[in-house]
Scaffold this active site. Structure first.
Site, PDB file in Angstrom:
ATOM      1  N   CYS A  94      -2.060  14.855  -1.773  1.00 26.80           N
ATOM      2  CA  CYS A  94      -1.772  15.752  -2.888  1.00 26.80           C
ATOM      3  C   CYS A  94      -2.947  15.808  -3.867  1.00 26.80           C
ATOM      4  CB  CYS A  94      -0.458  15.356  -3.547  1.00 26.80           C
ATOM      5  SG  CYS A  94       0.323  16.770  -4.344  1.00 26.80           S
ATOM      6  N   HIS A 115       3.123  15.339   0.658  1.00 25.55           N
ATOM      7  CA  HIS A 115       3.253  13.871   0.552  1.00 25.55           C
ATOM      8  C   HIS A 115       3.856  13.323   1.848  1.00 25.55           C
ATOM      9  CE1 HIS A 115       2.439  13.193  -3.784  1.00 25.55           C
ATOM     10  NE2 HIS A 115       2.866  14.435  -3.903  1.00 25.55           N
ATOM     11  N   GLU A 160       4.036  10.452   2.883  1.00 25.39           N
ATOM     12  CA  GLU A 160       4.661   9.122   2.743  1.00 25.39           C
ATOM     13  C   GLU A 160       6.186   9.198   2.677  1.00 25.39           C
ATOM     14  OE1 GLU A 160       2.855  10.679   0.470  1.00 25.39           O
ATOM     15  OE2 GLU A 160       3.375  10.174  -1.590  1.00 25.39           O
TER      16      GLU A 160
END
Ligand code: GLN
Length: 538
Positions: A380, A504, A506
């Site tokens: 990001c 993102h 993650e």
């Protein structure tokens, strides 16, 4: 018919109630049940979206664009099920809804009160979520500690709720601290007794008490707690410290948690322990280590990057190597010291972030990675940094910046035309979006798929005005929106892994299924380390 599990906490906060709830969720999912989870936070913020990550840790984003508490991330990672906006309810949101209804005249002139209006709102939230998810089990964690003024409406609501759906369909679990006094070498049960007494005074009788202590507090203490707190002996479950989070479900299983929970809820499904054993094996069989530098501005509080850390942990299991984290405060990085600051890093990760502070240090770290072929992974803000760095140092746009940081300069990152003039709250791109992947890129090698879906949480985007210039200088655009309009991923062709993604990744990484970018990044860190060791030997 859905069965409901409520998890409360006693004595102190930060006991890992969320881990207990998520572990039980995992154990029930391994019995073939469909488990949904939700977290109630007693604070007055409407959602955690606007909360400072230093104070409250990361904001976890669900696929449907909910900005939620970081504990929700544990539920998703443990159970493997995606949660929704409805999974997080704060006092702020409840009061907001009730007050709006009052203004709209929905209460027909009644006196609006905590009981029944606020509690009704909470109850309908629980049943609505259960209905919507169609789950067999709905686990609800109540944030905060029993005795807090703020959590009282939630406790009252779950008390009423258990009567409405039938007490036999509900399970109350209370997680409490059992302190250890080193001077007398003993564990103390009194704080648990007080906490349970407080809970009972609100009409909630716990079925299971989970005792939190580093070591095993022992049979005698458990018996004492059972006797004084009115629960069966085998319903006092020890929750001890494990060396890895993902071993908590096995530890709690061995201490009997899911067995007693199933007995109480009359669930007879068999447990399949194989996936848990396989995960523990992959955790315990790692060899060697690589070091990843995380260059950001919230490095003092690791919870700000919780899902990123977990993504790296998962990548460490799937690559069979330990990953050391090296925290580097980007505000301290300069052209002069960057080599020294990043010494020993086999890969560099720049995570997400907001605001101007520390960005020059991130750009310097990114330049160092690109020029020295150190694997780079920008998430990001980290992707936007890589675009600015490339624009400045390769494409000659010396004043390249982002609209977030400056009104002047060459804004290679900026708001999209349709966002300009809108209020801040309405302009954030949130939740899962599809991304088209170009073949023969790092991104494609990671996923092996031409269309992926990842979650977003940002306001600014790659500025298409500079797309031709930057690509003509060698920047690779490896991911875009399906119509090709929005740039979602960039790479520098520098012979190693250099990837910045606007999303993102993650948030979708799981211990048994590492997000592909995290896996690929750590794979390259390993290769980079090996290449250096080889070079040093020569
Ligand atoms: N601050 C940047 C934006 O709003 C990046 C956000 C982030 O990293 N999550 O676009």
């Amino acid at each position: 018919m859905t069965k409901y599990i409520f998890v409360t906490g006693g004595v102190v906060s930060g006991l890992g109630k969320g881990i207990v709830a998520a572990s039980l969720g995992k154990l029930l999912a391994l019995r073939g049940l469909k488990v949904a989870a939700q977290k109630f936070d007693p604070y007055m913020n409407v959602d955690p979206g606007t909360m400072n990550p230093i104070q409250h840790g990361e904001v976890f984003v669900t696929d449907d664009g909910g900005e939620t508490d970081l504990d929700l991330g544990h539920y998703e990672r443990f159970t493997g099920h995606n949660l929704t906006k409805l999974s997080n309810l704060t006092s702020g949101k409840v009061f907001w809804t009730v007050l709006n209804k009052e203004r709209e005249g929905k209460y027909l002139g009644q006196t609006v009160q905590i009981i029944p209006h606020v509690t009704n709102e909470i109850k309908s939230f629980i049943s609505e979520n259960a209905k919507l998810t169609g789950s067999d089990i709905m686990i609800t964690e109540i944030g905060g500690t029993i005795g807090d003024i703020e959590s009282q409406p939630f406790i009252e609501a779950i008390r009423q709720f258990s009567f409405e759906v039938g007490r036999e369909n509900c399970l109350f679990i209370h997680v409490c601290l059992v302190p250890y006094i080193s001077g007398s070498d003993e564990y103390k049960s009194k704080p648990v007794q007080h906490s349970v007494k407080e809970l009972q005074s609100m009409g909630v009788r716990p079925d299971i008490i989970v005792t939190r202590s580093d070591g095993d507090c022992g049979e005698a203490i458990r018996e004492k707690i059972a006797c004084f707190c009115n629960v069966e002996k085998d319903c006092v479950i020890s929750n001890t410290t494990v060396d890895c989070l993902y071993k908590a479900p096995m530890m709690l299983h061995e201490n009997g948690l899911d067995a007693v929970a199933c007995r109480k809820l009359k669930i007879r499904n068999k447990l399949d322990l194989k996936p848990l054993k396989a995960l523990i094996k992959s955790i315990d069989s790692r060899k060697g280590e690589v070091t990843v530098a995380i260059v950001g501005k919230y490095v003092a509080l690791h919870d700000s990057y919780l899902s990123v850390i977990e993504g790296l942990n998962h990548a460490s299991y799937s690559n069979g190597v330990h990953v050391n984290l090296m925290w580097v405060d980007s505000e301290e990085i300069t052209e002069e010291n960057v080599k020294e600051k990043l010494k020993g890093a086999d890969g560099i990760l720049v995570p997400g972030g907001f605001g101007k502070r520390g960005i020059e240090g991130m750009i310097t770290a990114c330049k160092y990675a690109r020029e020295n072929a150190v694997p780079y992974f920008g998430i990001c803000l980290g992707m936007q940094i890589s675009v600015m760095e490339f624009a400045r140092n390769v494409a000659g746009l010396k004043d390249a910046t982002s609209g977030e940081f400056s009104e002047t300069g060459t804004k290679v990152i900026d708001l999209m035309d349709d966002q300009i003039g809108k209020k801040k709250g309405g302009t954030m791109r949130l939740g899962g979006y599809p991304c088209k992947v170009e073949e023969n890129t790092n991104l494609y090698r990671a996923y092996g798929e031409k269309l992926i879906r990842e979650r977003h949480r940002h306001r600014y985007e790659f500025n298409n005005e500079y797309r031709d210039l930057l690509t003509s200088k060698g920047l690779v655009i490896s991911g875009t929106s399906p119509d090709g309009h929005i740039v979602e991923a960039v790479e520098a062709n520098n012979g190693t892994f250099f990837l910045g993604v606007q999303f993102h990744p993650e948030f979708t990484s799981r211990p048994e299924k590492t997000n592909p970018i995290f896996h690929e990044f750590v794979k390259y860190c390993k290769l980079n380390k090996k290449a250096h060791e080889g070079a040093n030997r020569k």
